[in-house]
Design a protein around this motif. Structure first.
Motif, mmCIF file in Angstrom:
data_model
loop_
_atom_site.group_PDB
_atom_site.id
_atom_site.type_symbol
_atom_site.label_atom_id
_atom_site.label_comp_id
_atom_site.label_asym_id
_atom_site.label_seq_id
_atom_site.Cartn_x
_atom_site.Cartn_y
_atom_site.Cartn_z
ATOM 1 N N GLY A 1 0.807 -1.211 0.000
ATOM 2 C CA GLY A 1 0.000 0.000 0.000
ATOM 3 C C GLY A 1 0.839 1.259 0.000
ATOM 4 O O GLY A 1 0.565 2.196 -0.755
ATOM 5 N N GLU A 2 1.875 1.268 0.822
ATOM 6 C CA GLU A 2 2.748 2.445 0.842
ATOM 7 C C GLU A 2 3.421 2.637 -0.508
ATOM 8 O O GLU A 2 3.506 3.762 -1.024
ATOM 9 N N LEU A 3 3.908 1.541 -1.069
ATOM 10 C CA LEU A 3 4.580 1.642 -2.363
ATOM 11 C C LEU A 3 3.636 2.160 -3.440
ATOM 12 O O LEU A 3 3.993 3.014 -4.251
ATOM 13 N N LEU A 4 2.423 1.635 -3.419
ATOM 14 C CA LEU A 4 1.428 2.045 -4.400
ATOM 15 C C LEU A 4 1.111 3.532 -4.244
ATOM 16 O O LEU A 4 0.984 4.267 -5.228
ATOM 17 N N THR A 5 0.993 3.972 -3.008
ATOM 18 C CA THR A 5 0.709 5.385 -2.746
ATOM 19 C C THR A 5 1.810 6.275 -3.300
ATOM 20 O O THR A 5 1.543 7.258 -3.991
ATOM 21 N N HIS A 6 3.047 5.917 -3.002
ATOM 22 C CA HIS A 6 4.155 6.739 -3.474
ATOM 23 C C HIS A 6 4.277 6.693 -5.003
ATOM 24 O O HIS A 6 4.535 7.707 -5.642
ATOM 25 N N ALA A 7 4.071 5.506 -5.566
ATOM 26 C CA ALA A 7 4.176 5.389 -7.019
ATOM 27 C C ALA A 7 3.109 6.234 -7.702
ATOM 28 O O ALA A 7 3.374 6.938 -8.676
ATOM 29 N N ALA A 8 1.906 6.193 -7.153
ATOM 30 C CA ALA A 8 0.813 6.946 -7.773
ATOM 31 C C ALA A 8 1.054 8.443 -7.636
ATOM 32 O O ALA A 8 0.741 9.218 -8.534
#
Lengths: 143, 143
Positions: free
Chosen positions: B13-20
DNA sequence: TATTGTTATACTCTATAACTATA
DNA sequence: TATAGTTATAGAGTATAACAATA
């Protein structure tokens, strides 16, 4: 929300956008019992990991502007989940830490988050989840 | 924005947030010459693929509420990039299509987007990019 | 002078609910 | 009654710039 299948050949950008939106919706639902938005939950997590810590450090971990941190810490303060105190070593700075209620909520929130993640990611095998994480991380690290 | 390294074991989730978020920033910069936000660019792309099409259909492809589509189509209309016309088969409905300027801008935008994507994704091999797409797609499809 | 955080301001993206005009 | 879209309203998340207090 009404849905259509994705186009035959979606760009990585489109996929990322949809994935992040889905994540936000799910995280939003997961935090509802505690009145905590996804952004607030992320801040709570960062503060929990590093407390007591300066607002500027929180901004760096969250990778957002100092302005946003002032806001989110304000709102968490109103909920009674964090406390501010002046940094004795530098009176310009503010140290923030979790209150007892904040610590409790963070624990419960993490449990809810993990259980939702297990559900959402259950379509991928553990190896695939690792691979996804590895790829995303490289994207986020270089960006 | 000031940055710290990600935590040792970031959640998907954190990775997805930062990537987005990174994606949004880059897409925002890429669309600036035409005054087009990422959301507007996505709408332009969907309209370009399906024109002439109803607003409701655009909402389904974008996976957002009809409300959001009214807004984004309004704003694209003000920029002169799309036209609305009543659907002759159902006068409740509105058909939207690209203007000449909209078509031109979409082409240029797509070129800019691809070149930015090539840059951002260049840390991943083509096989890794495919794998990332495959995994994200499964996440988005089931969600 | 430089840094920490705040105030002031603004924009993007998203949602729900009530309404209108058709069907 | 049901559907397509709009108006009304709301709220989350983010940014830049100007400023006060402190270093």
């Amino acid at each position: 929300m009404p849905r259509r299948p994705l186009p035959a050949d979606p760009s990585l950008g489109e996929l990322l956008t949809h994935a992040a939106r889905t994540l936000r919706r799910r995280a939003s639902a997961a935090g509802e019992p505690w009145g905590v938005s996804p952004h607030q939950a992320r801040a709570l997590r960062v503060i929990g990991r590093h407390q007591p810590t300066r607002l500027g450090i929180v901004a760096e971990h969250l990778r957002v502007s100092p302005r946003s941190v002032t806001d989110v810490v304000d709102s968490l303060g109103k909920l009674g989940y964090v406390d501010r105190a002046p940094d004795p070593d530098d009176r310009r700075a503010t140290l923030v830490s979790l209150t007892e209620a904040g610590t409790r909520v963070l624990t419960e929130l993490e449990r809810a988050r993990r259980s939702d993640a297990d559900d959402w990611f259950s379509g991928l095998s553990p190896a695939e989840q690792d691979e996804l994480g590895r790829l995303l991380r490289r994207l986020v690290d270089d960006a």
